[in-house]
Design a protein around this motif. Structure first.
Motif, mmCIF file in Angstrom:
data_model
loop_
_atom_site.group_PDB
_atom_site.id
_atom_site.type_symbol
_atom_site.label_atom_id
_atom_site.label_comp_id
_atom_site.label_asym_id
_atom_site.label_seq_id
_atom_site.Cartn_x
_atom_site.Cartn_y
_atom_site.Cartn_z
ATOM 1 N N GLU A 177 -35.908 -24.819 0.891
ATOM 2 C CA GLU A 177 -36.391 -25.908 0.024
ATOM 3 C C GLU A 177 -36.803 -25.371 -1.342
ATOM 4 O OE1 GLU A 177 -39.403 -28.210 2.254
ATOM 5 O OE2 GLU A 177 -38.398 -27.400 4.028
ATOM 6 N N ALA A 178 -37.397 -24.155 -1.333
ATOM 7 C CA ALA A 178 -37.770 -23.524 -2.601
ATOM 8 C C ALA A 178 -36.528 -23.271 -3.450
ATOM 9 C CB ALA A 178 -38.517 -22.212 -2.342
ATOM 10 N N ARG B 159 -43.311 -16.468 -13.449
ATOM 11 C CA ARG B 159 -42.992 -15.162 -12.875
ATOM 12 C C ARG B 159 -42.764 -15.269 -11.363
ATOM 13 N NH1 ARG B 159 -46.510 -10.548 -11.615
ATOM 14 N NH2 ARG B 159 -48.329 -11.616 -12.436
ATOM 15 N N PHE B 160 -43.691 -15.963 -10.687
ATOM 16 C CA PHE B 160 -43.586 -16.093 -9.236
ATOM 17 C C PHE B 160 -42.381 -16.948 -8.847
ATOM 18 C CE2 PHE B 160 -45.105 -17.788 -5.040
ATOM 19 C CZ PHE B 160 -45.072 -16.563 -4.389
ATOM 20 N N ALA B 161 -42.150 -18.005 -9.637
ATOM 21 C CA ALA B 161 -41.006 -18.881 -9.373
ATOM 22 C C ALA B 161 -39.699 -18.107 -9.484
ATOM 23 C CB ALA B 161 -41.025 -20.054 -10.359
ATOM 24 N N LYS B 162 -39.588 -17.317 -10.538
ATOM 25 C CA LYS B 162 -38.373 -16.512 -10.753
ATOM 26 C C LYS B 162 -38.189 -15.512 -9.621
ATOM 27 C CE LYS B 162 -37.249 -15.794 -15.578
ATOM 28 N NZ LYS B 162 -37.580 -14.952 -16.748
ATOM 29 N N TRP B 163 -39.297 -14.916 -9.222
ATOM 30 C CA TRP B 163 -39.237 -13.904 -8.163
ATOM 31 C C TRP B 163 -38.768 -14.529 -6.853
ATOM 32 C CZ3 TRP B 163 -41.952 -13.402 -3.531
ATOM 33 C CH2 TRP B 163 -41.724 -12.188 -2.858
ATOM 34 N N MET B 164 -39.300 -15.733 -6.531
ATOM 35 C CA MET B 164 -38.892 -16.392 -5.284
ATOM 36 C C MET B 164 -37.400 -16.672 -5.272
ATOM 37 S SD MET B 164 -41.918 -18.666 -3.618
ATOM 38 C CE MET B 164 -40.885 -19.972 -3.299
ATOM 39 N N VAL B 165 -36.894 -17.152 -6.377
ATOM 40 C CA VAL B 165 -35.461 -17.446 -6.450
ATOM 41 C C VAL B 165 -34.652 -16.150 -6.346
ATOM 42 C CG1 VAL B 165 -33.633 -18.353 -7.940
ATOM 43 C CG2 VAL B 165 -35.780 -19.625 -7.672
ATOM 44 N N GLY C 4 -38.248 -26.299 -10.998
ATOM 45 C CA GLY C 4 -39.007 -27.124 -10.055
ATOM 46 C C GLY C 4 -40.241 -26.399 -9.547
ATOM 47 N N LEU C 5 -40.066 -25.142 -9.202
ATOM 48 C CA LEU C 5 -41.182 -24.354 -8.663
ATOM 49 C C LEU C 5 -42.273 -24.144 -9.703
ATOM 50 C CD1 LEU C 5 -39.116 -21.669 -6.716
ATOM 51 C CD2 LEU C 5 -40.649 -23.342 -5.692
ATOM 52 N N GLN C 6 -41.822 -24.059 -10.958
ATOM 53 C CA GLN C 6 -42.760 -23.801 -12.040
ATOM 54 C C GLN C 6 -43.770 -24.914 -12.244
ATOM 55 O OE1 GLN C 6 -40.093 -21.957 -15.164
ATOM 56 N NE2 GLN C 6 -41.917 -22.551 -16.307
ATOM 57 N N ARG C 7 -43.483 -26.075 -11.658
ATOM 58 C CA ARG C 7 -44.448 -27.178 -11.806
ATOM 59 C C ARG C 7 -45.775 -26.851 -11.129
ATOM 60 N NH1 ARG C 7 -42.235 -32.052 -9.337
ATOM 61 N NH2 ARG C 7 -40.660 -30.684 -8.426
ATOM 62 N N MET D 270 -50.467 -22.243 -0.578
ATOM 63 C CA MET D 270 -50.183 -23.066 -1.749
ATOM 64 C C MET D 270 -48.812 -23.730 -1.618
ATOM 65 S SD MET D 270 -48.269 -22.820 -4.811
ATOM 66 C CE MET D 270 -47.962 -21.066 -4.966
ATOM 67 N N LEU D 271 -47.817 -22.965 -1.182
ATOM 68 C CA LEU D 271 -46.470 -23.524 -1.026
ATOM 69 C C LEU D 271 -46.456 -24.614 0.044
ATOM 70 C CD1 LEU D 271 -44.426 -20.202 -1.257
ATOM 71 C CD2 LEU D 271 -44.393 -22.079 -2.920
ATOM 72 N N ALA D 272 -47.215 -24.380 1.131
ATOM 73 C CA ALA D 272 -47.286 -25.381 2.197
ATOM 74 C C ALA D 272 -47.915 -26.666 1.680
ATOM 75 C CB ALA D 272 -48.063 -24.826 3.381
#
Ligand code: MG
Length: 387
Positions: free
Chosen positions: A230-231, A246-252, A238-241, A219-221
């Motif tokens: 880049e993330a 939850r996943f966006a916060k975790w990645m950061v 931005g990631l939340q789009r 999905m990220l690719a």
């Protein structure tokens, strides 16, 4: 998207060094194959395949494990032994050495290694037979250079006492210590300082991050994120789009070194598991593996229903005569990705199965369950027996 989740607060775990732990991850290199190579005095540069009897390519059964030379042929744990033979036939037709495992050797070697490691850690977690996490923050006085020296000493001590090579990763979180350990394998030492995390992630594909499963990586690719840096540039908003908050916060959090740094002995009190008893004791490892596959699928479905993730996988094998063994492996971060647990389950089964004995029962369990934050407490309800 619910791939990765980590216990929220790493900095609250004990000690005076609030805001930064120093973790060491130690992983023995191709452990089972290395032990056999030593025991039988084999040439480590030649392919070694341990598992069922290949019967010149006509044998049923599976690969238990293999060394680095055999991996170059694409051979891996839990592969059909006939397929391994096709890729790398045994001598004198090909270069491969095939053998059954020498049980008992592994546990003895593992115990010696763990004793060496445990002594130096403030907190210690054996993640599997050949892998451990050490929190050494206090014992090195918060000094990263001392942690590097300590890793070198431990590496030498293990080599001296059991003649095995090990790789060490040093980092401020479980994920980073584990990733650091992968960096220079085999016989490597690598550290990621808190100030170097972003540089480490520059251009690094998301699939290399424990906690990002194959589905999320794809999905990220698709959204054009090729490097983890880049993330970070996109940030949570931005990631939340295109992914959950939850996943966006975790990645950061991963990128900022803020995921879990907790090192603790495993307790699989809260867990989800399934078992299957064979009508007739099963002699064919491929059949047992097939059954294990469906159990893993069922357990993951249950995990998803409960909306929890887990960081411990356990395979239970009961042999004819009721002798029962449970083999586990913990991962740096709780996950709910079926592909990840299929691989873990396959490896555990293949590594530990005694090929000479018929199997009565096979079971699979995921423990160390964690519930995603900001949710109703499904885990609490589960443990009270309401779900
Ligand atoms: Mg290993």
């Amino acid at each position: 998207m619910s791939d990765g989740e980590d216990s929220a607060d790493g900095t609250s775990v004990g000690g005076d060094f609030v805001g930064g732990r120093i973790l060491i991850h130690c992983d023995l290199d191709a452990f089972f194959a290395a032990v056999e190579t030593l025991h039988h005095g084999l040439n480590p540069t030649e392919p070694l395949i341990i598992g069922s009897d290949p019967k010149d390519g006509r044998g049923r059964g599976i690969v238990s494990t293999c060394n680095y030379a055999a991996r170059k042929y694409g051979i891996h744990s839990a592969m059909a032994i006939s397929e391994a033979w096709r890729r790398c036939p045994g001598k004198p037709v090909g270069d491969g050495t095939y053998m059954q495992s020498t049980r008992g050797l592994y546990r003895r070697a593992s115990r010696k290694v763990m004793r060496i490691l445990r002594r130096e850690a403030d907190r210690f977690e054996q993640a599997s037979v050949d892998e451990a996490y050490l929190d050494v923050t206090e014992s090195v006085g918060g000094d990263w250079d001392s942690a590097l020296r300590l890793s070198g000493e431990l590496q030498q001590r293990i080599m001296k006492s059991v003649n095995l090579s090990a790789s060490f990763g040093i980092g401020p979180t479980r994920i980073l210590a584990k990733m650091a350990g992968e960096e220079n394998k085999p016989n490597g030492i690598f550290r990621i300082l808190p100030t170097d995390i972003l540089a480490f992630f520059e251009g690094r594909p998301p699939r290399e991050v424990p906690g990002i499963g194959p589905k999320s990586a794809t999905m990220l690719a698709e959204w054009g994120i090729e490097g983890m840096d880049e993330a970070h540039a996109m940030g949570v908003l931005g990631l939340q789009r295109f992914t959950s908050k939850r996943f966006a916060k975790w990645m950061v959090a991963v990128l900022e070194g803020e995921t879990s740094s907790e090192v603790s002995p495993l307790r699989s009190r809260k867990s989800v598991g399934k078992e299957h008893t064979f009508a007739k004791d099963e002699r064919d490892p491929e059949m047992v593996l097939g059954r294990l596959d469906s159990l893993i699928t069922e357990v993951l479905a249950r995990l998803n229903d409960l909306d929890v993730a887990g960081r411990l996988a356990e395979v239970k094998i009961r042999y004819q005569g009721f002798e029962t063994h449970t083999h586990g492996r913990s991962i740096p971060v709780a996950m709910d990705d079926e592909g990840v647990f299929q691989r873990l389950g396959h490896d555990l089964f293949a590594h530990h199965l005694d090929f000479s004995r018929p199997v009565r029962l096979i079971g699979f369990r995921i423990g160390q369950l964690e519930e995603p934050p900001n949710r109703q407490s499904t885990l609490g309800r589960y443990s009270e027996g309401l779900l």
